[in-house]
Write a protein that holds these residues in place. Structure first.
Motif, PDB file in Angstrom:
ATOM      1  N   ASP A  21       0.964  -1.140  -0.204  1.00 40.11           N
ATOM      2  CA  ASP A  21      -0.089   0.075  -0.087  1.00 40.11           C
ATOM      3  C   ASP A  21       0.848   1.376  -0.025  1.00 40.11           C
ATOM      4  O   ASP A  21       0.509   2.309  -0.326  1.00 40.11           O
ATOM      5  CB  ASP A  21      -1.057   0.046   1.087  1.00 40.11           C
ATOM      6  N   ASN A  22       2.080   1.223   0.681  1.00 41.46           N
ATOM      7  CA  ASN A  22       2.725   2.479   0.631  1.00 41.46           C
ATOM      8  C   ASN A  22       3.879   2.541  -0.195  1.00 41.46           C
ATOM      9  O   ASN A  22       4.818   3.168  -0.147  1.00 41.46           O
ATOM     10  CB  ASN A  22       3.415   2.461   2.485  1.00 41.46           C
ATOM     11  N   GLN A  23       3.749   1.497  -1.228  1.00 44.96           N
ATOM     12  CA  GLN A  23       5.202   1.412  -2.097  1.00 44.96           C
ATOM     13  C   GLN A  23       5.403   2.721  -2.641  1.00 44.96           C
ATOM     14  O   GLN A  23       6.418   3.307  -2.943  1.00 44.96           O
ATOM     15  CB  GLN A  23       4.834   0.305  -2.909  1.00 44.96           C
ATOM     16  N   ALA A  24       4.103   3.490  -3.047  1.00 44.98           N
ATOM     17  CA  ALA A  24       4.322   4.552  -3.938  1.00 44.98           C
ATOM     18  C   ALA A  24       4.975   5.658  -3.433  1.00 44.98           C
ATOM     19  O   ALA A  24       5.352   6.896  -4.068  1.00 44.98           O
ATOM     20  CB  ALA A  24       3.007   4.962  -4.277  1.00 44.98           C
ATOM     21  N   ASP A  25       4.970   5.805  -1.665  1.00 43.18           N
ATOM     22  CA  ASP A  25       5.587   6.783  -0.997  1.00 43.18           C
ATOM     23  C   ASP A  25       7.354   6.771  -1.315  1.00 43.18           C
ATOM     24  O   ASP A  25       7.837   7.818  -0.790  1.00 43.18           O
ATOM     25  CB  ASP A  25       5.563   6.435   0.419  1.00 43.18           C
ATOM     26  N   PHE A  26       7.845   5.737  -1.642  1.00 47.74           N
ATOM     27  CA  PHE A  26       9.124   5.438  -1.610  1.00 47.74           C
ATOM     28  C   PHE A  26       9.729   6.301  -3.160  1.00 47.74           C
ATOM     29  O   PHE A  26       9.095   6.068  -3.990  1.00 47.74           O
ATOM     30  CB  PHE A  26       9.331   3.954  -1.848  1.00 47.74           C
ATOM     31  N   PRO A  27      10.745   6.933  -2.760  1.00 53.24           N
ATOM     32  CA  PRO A  27      11.122   7.809  -3.727  1.00 53.24           C
ATOM     33  C   PRO A  27      11.537   7.108  -5.328  1.00 53.24           C
ATOM     34  O   PRO A  27      11.272   7.402  -6.378  1.00 53.24           O
ATOM     35  CB  PRO A  27      12.306   8.346  -3.145  1.00 53.24           C
ATOM     36  N   PHE A  28      12.043   5.696  -5.050  1.00 53.87           N
ATOM     37  CA  PHE A  28      12.142   4.785  -6.172  1.00 53.87           C
ATOM     38  C   PHE A  28      10.995   3.989  -6.490  1.00 53.87           C
ATOM     39  O   PHE A  28      11.503   2.639  -6.130  1.00 53.87           O
ATOM     40  CB  PHE A  28      13.708   4.508  -6.248  1.00 53.87           C
ATOM     41  N   ALA A  29       9.889   4.262  -6.455  1.00 51.20           N
ATOM     42  CA  ALA A  29       8.976   3.324  -6.659  1.00 51.20           C
ATOM     43  C   ALA A  29       8.895   2.265  -7.255  1.00 51.20           C
ATOM     44  O   ALA A  29       8.067   2.230  -8.436  1.00 51.20           O
ATOM     45  CB  ALA A  29       7.680   4.053  -6.418  1.00 51.20           C
ATOM     46  N   THR A  30       9.604   1.251  -7.339  1.00 53.63           N
ATOM     47  CA  THR A  30       9.630   0.038  -8.172  1.00 53.63           C
ATOM     48  C   THR A  30       9.426  -1.316  -7.797  1.00 53.63           C
ATOM     49  O   THR A  30       9.269  -2.191  -8.427  1.00 53.63           O
ATOM     50  CB  THR A  30      11.190   0.083  -8.735  1.00 53.63           C
ATOM     51  N   GLY A  31       9.124  -1.239  -6.615  1.00 51.67           N
ATOM     52  CA  GLY A  31       8.710  -2.603  -5.907  1.00 51.67           C
ATOM     53  C   GLY A  31      10.016  -3.342  -5.360  1.00 51.67           C
ATOM     54  O   GLY A  31       9.745  -4.421  -4.702  1.00 51.67           O
ATOM     55  N   GLU A  32      11.325  -2.845  -5.624  1.00 52.64           N
ATOM     56  CA  GLU A  32      12.339  -3.589  -5.399  1.00 52.64           C
ATOM     57  C   GLU A  32      12.592  -3.454  -3.915  1.00 52.64           C
ATOM     58  O   GLU A  32      13.032  -4.674  -3.133  1.00 52.64           O
ATOM     59  CB  GLU A  32      13.553  -2.870  -5.919  1.00 52.64           C
ATOM     60  N   LEU A  33      12.426  -2.283  -3.188  1.00 50.31           N
ATOM     61  CA  LEU A  33      12.614  -2.068  -1.905  1.00 50.31           C
ATOM     62  C   LEU A  33      11.484  -2.865  -1.194  1.00 50.31           C
ATOM     63  O   LEU A  33      11.740  -3.609   0.039  1.00 50.31           O
ATOM     64  CB  LEU A  33      12.356  -0.656  -1.392  1.00 50.31           C
ATOM     65  N   SER A  34      10.353  -3.039  -1.589  1.00 48.19           N
ATOM     66  CA  SER A  34       9.321  -3.854  -1.186  1.00 48.19           C
ATOM     67  C   SER A  34       9.670  -5.261  -1.052  1.00 48.19           C
ATOM     68  O   SER A  34       9.317  -6.000   0.036  1.00 48.19           O
ATOM     69  CB  SER A  34       7.924  -3.654  -1.838  1.00 48.19           C
ATOM     70  N   ARG A  35      10.265  -5.605  -1.896  1.00 48.20           N
ATOM     71  CA  ARG A  35      10.682  -7.052  -2.020  1.00 48.20           C
ATOM     72  C   ARG A  35      11.728  -7.318  -1.064  1.00 48.20           C
ATOM     73  O   ARG A  35      11.950  -8.404  -0.156  1.00 48.20           O
ATOM     74  CB  ARG A  35      11.193  -7.531  -3.517  1.00 48.20           C
TER      75      ARG A  35
END
Ligand code: AHG
Ligand code: MN
Ligand code: MN
Length: 343
Positions: free
Chosen positions: A19-33
């Motif tokens: 849900d908060n992935q878009a807040d991240f400056p490089f919104a690519t899903g990598e950090l989520s993983r």
């Protein structure tokens, strides 16, 4: 007639991350993983921590050979390997540095070399507390690599100032297991529900009280610290302080646990330089920077007693620094006494 009690919605950590992935400056899903890899590894470590007493006293001590002839490894090594494995196989991380390894590790697989991130961590913090069934933790810090994607991770990737962190967090293996993290948009805490094996949002938008009445330091060291430290502990113990009554001294000896309590109740944790540890005890990259990022995101402060932790440009992987972290007013108070009393 039965009244139907409305249940509040449970948000799992995985859901929250997405849900908060878009807040991240490089919104690519990598950090989520990467965060997801951390949650899986920490569930495994949590399970191992919960079994530690059994291993030591019933199944055979760690460091010995077990009945199957396998070596039982120390829990900090087990945790270290668990996290390394998660990052190495995840595909987003090109290298790691950890308190348990003398040098950093650059992952050599082609997919890892494509990873854009490095993770620095203390796999088990407070390890002297393992044998006595007292809370311990894991601390982690995530950076974008500065070296070229597709190559091996370098030392420069690891030696970035804390201001460059893109995410940081800790796991506390306490009476419950909790995971607390930030991506620079506030701090959120999740509690592991062991019955369903999920971290559930329990502490949304955590804020550290601006002041408190708990101080945590190893006071056995008081006579080998600079005079301002003694002046501060005397202030804490006095009726003439800001609260008009002595504070409580609380020292668990697991930084994560002491910090977490102070996050919630307000307080300060101090590990200054001493004549026997002239640089302090805690490690800048694995302990101080990640918790400093969290403290600041929650409205607290983290300094060396003289300057901001996050601004330090690291020179060595295992660099140590004096550490003052916690409620803003308390950290400011001790800093003013350090200046007043001099080195
Ligand atoms: P670690 O177990 O990762 O080596 O870290 C221990 C740290 C910290 O968690 C704790 O607050 C501090 O060292 C305790 O040091 P003293 O025993 O010198 O008080
Ligand atoms: Mn530690
Ligand atoms: Mn450790």
């Amino acid at each position: 007639m039965h009244k139907i009690k409305r249940m509040s919605k449970v948000t799992t950590l995985n859901e929250f991350i997405l849900d908060n992935q878009a807040d991240f400056p490089f919104a690519t899903g990598e950090l989520s993983r990467i965060l997801n890899d951390i949650t899986v590894a920490s569930k495994i470590v949590s399970r191992d921590v919960r079994k530690a007493g059994l291993v030591d006293h019933i199944l055979g001590a760690q460091g010995e050979t077990n009945i199957q002839g396998e070596d039982q490894q120390k829990l900090d090594v087990v945790a270290d390997q668990q996290f390394i494995k998660a990052f190495e196989n995840g595909g987003e991380v090109c290298g790691i540095a950890s308190e348990e390894n003398d040098d950093f590790v650059a992952f050599t697989s082609e997919s890892a070399k494509q990873g854009k991130y490095v993770v620095l961590f203390d796999p088990l913090d407070g390890s002297s507390n393992i044998d006595v069934n007292v809370s311990i933790g894991t601390i982690f810090s995530i950076y974008r690599r500065v070296s070229e994607v597709g190559t091996l991770a370098t030392l420069e990737d690891m030696l970035q100032p804390g201001t460059a962190q893109v995410a940081a967090g800790y796991v506390l293996y306490g009476s419950s297991t909790m995971l607390v993290y930030t991506t620079g948009k506030g701090v959120n805490g999740f509690t592991l529900d062991p019955s369903i094996g999920e971290f559930c949002l329990s502490h949304p938008n955590m804020r550290m009280p601006e002041s408190g009445r708990i101080y945590a330091m190893n006071e056995g060291n008081i006579d080998i610290c600079e005079p301002g430290i003694k002046a501060y502990t005397q202030y804490c113990q006095s009726f003439d302080n800001d609260k008009g009554a002595p504070y409580s001294g609380r020292y668990i000896g697991s930084l994560v646990a002491d910090f977490h309590r102070n996050m919630i109740k307000g307080g300060i944790y101090i590990y200054p330089d001493t004549t026997t540890s002239p640089e302090g005890r805690l490690r800048l990259l694995y302990e101080c920077n990640p918790l400093a990022f969290i403290a600041e995101q929650a409205g607290g402060l983290a300094t060396t007693g003289r300057k901001r932790i996050l601004d330090i440009k690291p020179e060595r992987l295992h660099q140590r620094v004096p550490y003052f972290i916690g409620s803003k007013n308390m950290v400011e108070k001790v800093m003013s006494l350090l200046i007043e009393h001099g080195k």
